[in-house]
Write a protein that holds these residues in place. Structure first.
Motif, PDB file in Angstrom:
ATOM      1  N   LYS A  91       0.813  -1.217   0.000  1.00  0.00           N
ATOM      2  CA  LYS A  91       0.000   0.000   0.000  1.00  0.00           C
ATOM      3  C   LYS A  91       0.853   1.277   0.000  1.00  0.00           C
ATOM      4  N   ILE A  92       2.013   1.186  -0.627  1.00  0.00           N
ATOM      5  CA  ILE A  92       2.841   2.360  -0.856  1.00  0.00           C
ATOM      6  C   ILE A  92       2.411   2.958  -2.185  1.00  0.00           C
ATOM      7  N   CYS A  93       2.103   4.251  -2.199  1.00  0.00           N
ATOM      8  CA  CYS A  93       1.508   4.857  -3.384  1.00  0.00           C
ATOM      9  C   CYS A  93       2.501   4.930  -4.544  1.00  0.00           C
ATOM     10  N   ASP A  94       1.959   5.021  -5.762  1.00  0.00           N
ATOM     11  CA  ASP A  94       2.805   5.074  -6.965  1.00  0.00           C
ATOM     12  C   ASP A  94       3.745   6.277  -6.936  1.00  0.00           C
ATOM     13  N   GLU A  95       3.260   7.414  -6.419  1.00  0.00           N
ATOM     14  CA  GLU A  95       4.094   8.611  -6.366  1.00  0.00           C
ATOM     15  C   GLU A  95       5.321   8.395  -5.481  1.00  0.00           C
ATOM     16  N   ALA A  96       5.140   7.644  -4.391  1.00  0.00           N
ATOM     17  CA  ALA A  96       6.267   7.356  -3.497  1.00  0.00           C
ATOM     18  C   ALA A  96       7.298   6.469  -4.191  1.00  0.00           C
ATOM     19  N   VAL A  97       6.819   5.506  -4.963  1.00  0.00           N
ATOM     20  CA  VAL A  97       7.735   4.619  -5.692  1.00  0.00           C
ATOM     21  C   VAL A  97       8.484   5.393  -6.772  1.00  0.00           C
ATOM     22  N   ASP A  98       7.758   6.263  -7.500  1.00  0.00           N
ATOM     23  CA  ASP A  98       8.403   7.094  -8.519  1.00  0.00           C
ATOM     24  C   ASP A  98       9.488   7.978  -7.899  1.00  0.00           C
ATOM     25  N   THR A  99       9.163   8.562  -6.756  1.00  0.00           N
ATOM     26  CA  THR A  99      10.138   9.412  -6.063  1.00  0.00           C
ATOM     27  C   THR A  99      11.361   8.607  -5.656  1.00  0.00           C
ATOM     28  N   ALA A 100      11.131   7.395  -5.148  1.00  0.00           N
ATOM     29  CA  ALA A 100      12.240   6.542  -4.735  1.00  0.00           C
ATOM     30  C   ALA A 100      13.180   6.228  -5.899  1.00  0.00           C
ATOM     31  N   PHE A 101      12.600   5.869  -7.043  1.00  0.00           N
ATOM     32  CA  PHE A 101      13.431   5.566  -8.214  1.00  0.00           C
ATOM     33  C   PHE A 101      14.229   6.795  -8.644  1.00  0.00           C
ATOM     34  N   SER A 102      13.620   7.969  -8.576  1.00  0.00           N
ATOM     35  CA  SER A 102      14.331   9.181  -9.001  1.00  0.00           C
ATOM     36  C   SER A 102      15.468   9.524  -8.051  1.00  0.00           C
ATOM     37  N   LEU A 103      15.307   9.226  -6.773  1.00  0.00           N
ATOM     38  CA  LEU A 103      16.366   9.493  -5.796  1.00  0.00           C
ATOM     39  C   LEU A 103      17.505   8.487  -5.891  1.00  0.00           C
ATOM     40  N   ILE A 104      17.172   7.260  -6.274  1.00  0.00           N
ATOM     41  CA  ILE A 104      18.186   6.200  -6.341  1.00  0.00           C
ATOM     42  C   ILE A 104      18.950   6.230  -7.653  1.00  0.00           C
ATOM     43  N   PHE A 105      18.216   6.377  -8.751  1.00  0.00           N
ATOM     44  CA  PHE A 105      18.855   6.289 -10.069  1.00  0.00           C
ATOM     45  C   PHE A 105      19.169   7.686 -10.606  1.00  0.00           C
ATOM     46  N   ASN A 106      20.191   8.286 -10.021  1.00  0.00           N
ATOM     47  CA  ASN A 106      20.732   9.552 -10.500  1.00  0.00           C
ATOM     48  C   ASN A 106      22.214   9.586 -10.131  1.00  0.00           C
ATOM     49  N   ASP A 107      22.884  10.656 -10.443  1.00  0.00           N
ATOM     50  CA  ASP A 107      24.327  10.717 -10.237  1.00  0.00           C
ATOM     51  C   ASP A 107      24.727  11.298  -8.884  1.00  0.00           C
ATOM     52  N   ARG A 108      23.744  11.522  -8.000  1.00  0.00           N
ATOM     53  CA  ARG A 108      24.061  12.011  -6.653  1.00  0.00           C
ATOM     54  C   ARG A 108      24.203  10.824  -5.712  1.00  0.00           C
ATOM     55  N   THR A 109      25.215  10.867  -4.852  1.00  0.00           N
ATOM     56  CA  THR A 109      25.421   9.824  -3.858  1.00  0.00           C
ATOM     57  C   THR A 109      25.331  10.439  -2.472  1.00  0.00           C
ATOM     58  N   VAL A 110      24.506   9.859  -1.607  1.00  0.00           N
ATOM     59  CA  VAL A 110      24.399  10.355  -0.232  1.00  0.00           C
ATOM     60  C   VAL A 110      24.744   9.229   0.732  1.00  0.00           C
ATOM     61  N   ALA A 111      25.250   9.626   1.900  1.00  0.00           N
ATOM     62  CA  ALA A 111      25.592   8.646   2.934  1.00  0.00           C
ATOM     63  C   ALA A 111      24.381   8.464   3.839  1.00  0.00           C
ATOM     64  N   GLY A 112      23.528   7.533   3.482  1.00  0.00           N
ATOM     65  CA  GLY A 112      22.335   7.286   4.267  1.00  0.00           C
ATOM     66  C   GLY A 112      21.136   7.022   3.390  1.00  0.00           C
ATOM     67  N   ALA A 113      19.977   6.970   4.023  1.00  0.00           N
ATOM     68  CA  ALA A 113      18.738   6.654   3.313  1.00  0.00           C
ATOM     69  C   ALA A 113      17.787   7.838   3.354  1.00  0.00           C
ATOM     70  N   TYR A 114      17.166   8.116   2.210  1.00  0.00           N
ATOM     71  CA  TYR A 114      16.099   9.119   2.168  1.00  0.00           C
ATOM     72  C   TYR A 114      14.859   8.559   2.863  1.00  0.00           C
ATOM     73  N   LEU A 115      14.064   9.454   3.441  1.00  0.00           N
ATOM     74  CA  LEU A 115      12.798   9.083   4.079  1.00  0.00           C
ATOM     75  C   LEU A 115      11.651   9.634   3.248  1.00  0.00           C
ATOM     76  N   ILE A 116      10.713   8.759   2.898  1.00  0.00           N
ATOM     77  CA  ILE A 116       9.583   9.135   2.047  1.00  0.00           C
ATOM     78  C   ILE A 116       8.279   8.722   2.725  1.00  0.00           C
ATOM     79  N   ASP A 117       7.288   9.593   2.653  1.00  0.00           N
ATOM     80  CA  ASP A 117       5.951   9.278   3.155  1.00  0.00           C
ATOM     81  C   ASP A 117       5.299   8.279   2.201  1.00  0.00           C
TER      82      ASP A 117
END
Length: 263
Positions: A91-117
């Motif tokens: 029951k995770i909404c499509d917008e949350a999944v889209d946001t997750a893919f955009s945060l993961i598949f890009n050229d920015r690297t962060v030390a940790g995990a993003y938090l998404i509603d």
């Protein structure tokens, strides 16, 4: 009570994270753990290695590891489709999944995990910046560490990342505020990611990216009413030791994984 310590390693090259490790150990095991972590870091030709050791002031919480299964996917497209199916089933909404893919598949690297509603897809923020959590202070009870690796080896899961990612994901998903975690390694030579949750356990997803792709990252999906400060404090500060080896289900088709939880 045996005095325990959190020991952590982070290695960098050109200010980018190239290797890391974490454990909770007794005083007599600190030196061996530090040597092991440094040896691993040196395999990545780092410019900087930081070892952090902290005495734990509280007894770690004891928890079981998540059960583990490998999803039978053969292509990147089918792996991404499986991610969407698993997260939708939670029951995770499509917008949350889209946001997750955009945060993961890009050229920015962060030390940790993003938090998404999980309900809105909103990337959660702290002090006007995206909320990022660095999950820490977790380890395996000595009595199960070797047996766990032997069990993983029997399933062909010999890479050290599997055991470590399973342990990290198990801490993340032990929080009542967490719906799921999605992870893709930024190692260009490691192409298996995972979706972890209480419902489905730790689901490995081969071919989640193409070989040679340096993109990657982690996202934690939170329930709508979650308190950011409480979640971050637990994931970063509360010590957890895992004392139970999970069920290993081998390789299963996606409908078997979702069906076994919905039947």
């Amino acid at each position: 009570m045996t005095q325990l310590y959190s020991i952590r390693m982070r290695a960098e090259q050109q200010a980018l994270h190239v290797s890391g490790a974490e454990d909770i150990v007794s005083a007599q095991d600190i030196q061996a753990s530090a040597i092991s972590f440094i040896t691993r870091a040196l395999n990545h030709a780092p410019e900087k290695i930081v070892i952090t050791m902290e005495k734990l002031d509280t007894e770690p919480i004891r928890l079981p590891l998540l059960p583990l299964v490998t999803c039978n996917v053969k292509t990147t497209e089918s792996a991404h489709s499986a991610v969407r199916t698993l997260l939708s089933s939670l029951k995770i909404c499509d917008e949350a999944v889209d946001t997750a893919f955009s945060l993961i598949f890009n050229d920015r690297t962060v030390a940790g995990a993003y938090l998404i509603d999980a309900d809105s897809g909103q990337t959660l923020r702290l002090r006007n910046s995206k909320a990022i959590v660095r999950v820490s202070r977790f380890g395996l009870l000595d009595s199960i560490a070797e047996e766990l690796q032997d069990t993983l080896n029997k399933h062909g899961l010999t890479h050290h990342r599997v055991k470590e990612a399973l342990t990290l994901a198990s801490k993340v998903c032990s929080s009542d505020a967490v719906v799921a975690e999605l992870c893709v390694s930024d190692d260009p030579n490691y192409t298996t990611g995972y979706v972890a949750s209480k419902k489905f356990g730790y689901v490995r997803l081969p071919h989640i990216k193409k070989l040679g792709n340096p993109q990657g990252g982690r996202v934690v999906f939170l329930k709508n009413n979650a308190s950011l400060s409480i979640v971050i404090k637990f994931l970063e500060k509360t010590p957890v030791l895992f004392d139970t080896i999970p069920e290993m289900k081998g390789v299963m088709d996606l409908d078997e994984i979702t069906g076994s939880c919905n039947s």
